[in-house]
Design a protein around this motif. Sequence first.
Motif, PDB file in Angstrom:
ATOM      1  N   PRO A 179     -43.830  65.722  48.783  1.00  0.00           N
ATOM      2  CA  PRO A 179     -43.005  64.986  49.753  1.00  0.00           C
ATOM      3  C   PRO A 179     -41.575  65.487  49.882  1.00  0.00           C
ATOM      4  O   PRO A 179     -41.049  65.590  50.995  1.00  0.00           O
ATOM      5  N   LEU A 180     -40.900  65.791  48.763  1.00  0.00           N
ATOM      6  CA  LEU A 180     -39.503  66.208  48.864  1.00  0.00           C
ATOM      7  C   LEU A 180     -39.349  67.548  49.557  1.00  0.00           C
ATOM      8  O   LEU A 180     -38.356  67.781  50.251  1.00  0.00           O
ATOM      9  N   VAL A 181     -40.316  68.447  49.391  1.00  0.00           N
ATOM     10  CA  VAL A 181     -40.257  69.726  50.102  1.00  0.00           C
ATOM     11  C   VAL A 181     -40.439  69.494  51.596  1.00  0.00           C
ATOM     12  O   VAL A 181     -39.739  70.090  52.425  1.00  0.00           O
ATOM     13  N   TYR A 182     -41.373  68.615  51.964  1.00  0.00           N
ATOM     14  CA  TYR A 182     -41.559  68.297  53.380  1.00  0.00           C
ATOM     15  C   TYR A 182     -40.286  67.690  53.971  1.00  0.00           C
ATOM     16  O   TYR A 182     -39.845  68.069  55.071  1.00  0.00           O
ATOM     17  N   LEU A 183     -39.677  66.744  53.253  1.00  0.00           N
ATOM     18  CA  LEU A 183     -38.468  66.099  53.753  1.00  0.00           C
ATOM     19  C   LEU A 183     -37.307  67.082  53.831  1.00  0.00           C
ATOM     20  O   LEU A 183     -36.449  66.974  54.709  1.00  0.00           O
ATOM     21  N   TYR A 184     -37.282  68.038  52.930  1.00  0.00           N
ATOM     22  CA  TYR A 184     -36.238  69.062  52.965  1.00  0.00           C
ATOM     23  C   TYR A 184     -36.313  69.862  54.258  1.00  0.00           C
ATOM     24  O   TYR A 184     -35.297  70.085  54.927  1.00  0.00           O
ATOM     25  N   TYR A 185     -37.509  70.278  54.628  1.00  0.00           N
ATOM     26  CA  TYR A 185     -37.659  71.048  55.864  1.00  0.00           C
ATOM     27  C   TYR A 185     -37.490  70.166  57.095  1.00  0.00           C
ATOM     28  O   TYR A 185     -37.023  70.623  58.140  1.00  0.00           O
ATOM     29  N   ALA A 186     -37.864  68.882  57.000  1.00  0.00           N
ATOM     30  CA  ALA A 186     -37.690  67.978  58.141  1.00  0.00           C
ATOM     31  C   ALA A 186     -36.213  67.707  58.423  1.00  0.00           C
ATOM     32  O   ALA A 186     -35.785  67.649  59.576  1.00  0.00           O
ATOM     33  N   ALA A 187     -35.427  67.547  57.351  1.00  0.00           N
ATOM     34  CA  ALA A 187     -34.013  67.210  57.529  1.00  0.00           C
ATOM     35  C   ALA A 187     -33.125  68.434  57.685  1.00  0.00           C
ATOM     36  O   ALA A 187     -32.126  68.392  58.403  1.00  0.00           O
ATOM     37  N   LEU A 188     -33.477  69.540  57.022  1.00  0.00           N
ATOM     38  CA  LEU A 188     -32.602  70.717  57.020  1.00  0.00           C
ATOM     39  C   LEU A 188     -33.257  71.949  57.622  1.00  0.00           C
ATOM     40  O   LEU A 188     -32.739  73.058  57.484  1.00  0.00           O
ATOM     41  N   GLY A 189     -34.407  71.763  58.281  1.00  0.00           N
ATOM     42  CA  GLY A 189     -35.074  72.887  58.931  1.00  0.00           C
ATOM     43  C   GLY A 189     -34.436  73.205  60.265  1.00  0.00           C
ATOM     44  O   GLY A 189     -33.260  72.918  60.510  1.00  0.00           O
ATOM     45  N   GLN A 190     -35.229  73.778  61.160  1.00  0.00           N
ATOM     46  CA  GLN A 190     -34.679  74.194  62.451  1.00  0.00           C
ATOM     47  C   GLN A 190     -34.181  73.004  63.265  1.00  0.00           C
ATOM     48  O   GLN A 190     -33.133  73.051  63.887  1.00  0.00           O
ATOM     49  N   GLY A 191     -34.954  71.904  63.268  1.00  0.00           N
ATOM     50  CA  GLY A 191     -34.535  70.746  64.052  1.00  0.00           C
ATOM     51  C   GLY A 191     -33.426  69.939  63.425  1.00  0.00           C
ATOM     52  O   GLY A 191     -32.670  69.252  64.110  1.00  0.00           O
ATOM     53  N   GLN A 192     -33.286  70.007  62.110  1.00  0.00           N
ATOM     54  CA  GLN A 192     -32.300  69.226  61.360  1.00  0.00           C
ATOM     55  C   GLN A 192     -32.312  67.761  61.809  1.00  0.00           C
ATOM     56  O   GLN A 192     -31.293  67.195  62.190  1.00  0.00           O
ATOM     57  N   ASN A 193     -33.496  67.174  61.741  1.00  0.00           N
ATOM     58  CA  ASN A 193     -33.653  65.773  62.126  1.00  0.00           C
ATOM     59  C   ASN A 193     -33.347  64.904  60.906  1.00  0.00           C
ATOM     60  O   ASN A 193     -34.243  64.525  60.152  1.00  0.00           O
TER      61      ASN A 193
END
Length: 314
Positions: free
Chosen positions: A267-281
């Motif tokens: 979960p934390l890896v998924y949330l890392y990419y969700a919050a700080l990935g390309q979309g930075q959501n």
Amino acid sequence: MRTTHKNCDSLGRRLRGPQNRYVWFWAFVGPFAAGLALFTYVPLVWSVWLSFFDAHNTVTPTEFVGLDNYTEILSAPSFTSSLTTFAVFSLFIVPATYALSLALALMVHRLRFAQAFFRSVFFLPTACSYVVAAIIWKLSVFNGVRYGLANTVLGWFGGSDIAWLSTTSPPWYWLVIVTVRLWLQAGFYMVILLAGLQRIPATLYEAAAVDGARPGWQVFRHITFPQLRATSVAVVLLLVVNAFQAFDEFYNLLSTAGGYPPYARPPLVYLYYAALGQGQNLGLGSAGAAILALIIAVVTVIQARWFGLGRRED
């Protein structure tokens, strides 16, 4: 005026306490409490607040979206898959760590010499950074080429080289992830269980010997293990919570220059990419963090009630 001044002096004396003890208490505790509130509790509250807004590339959003972020993340297959990854990881790491820590604690407890030395040796990996340990495992032990330690040992027995971190059938990457976590945390829980072993009265073992109990498995099953019940429950609770928080070893072992693979994504890896990935959501990531925190709290409470943590023992 004289009465007001007297009341202020009296209030000041009560706040300072006898011999200014309260002043010294806040002098030492105050900076820590302020730092804890500023860097822990304020970000937590801000993250929950952020989860109700459309927060792309900003931490000060203005568009309120209600529960849309929660609905979106709960319906995302990647997030539910990350929870499955956590469940698999927990099934491996929780019983394995507990069993290894208990075995080490029993071994160190029975030593008649150099007990402090072996306790320190087994505890020493706890001081190592998860990032450093993951890099050592990735580059030196399970690096996938014939010069890696694991493949070298396989070569001694005629085995072929294995790409440990990229082979998904069978999923050898679990062996790498579980072993590095075992090496890092078994010593910490060994110390906790060792403290529990040292609290068991010696008279219980003496009474068991008088009653004819055989040393070894029989004594362990009927005396040692039941007496470790409260300590074991605390250890299992900590292991489950730590499994939820797994990030460093997964990210540093499996991520490459091309990104993170679609498998073994907690979960934390998924949330890392969700919050700080390309979309930075950041709103979506905050919603996922709130859901994860709620899951951890619910699982911890259920475990505590199931194991009877805090219940008075007869």
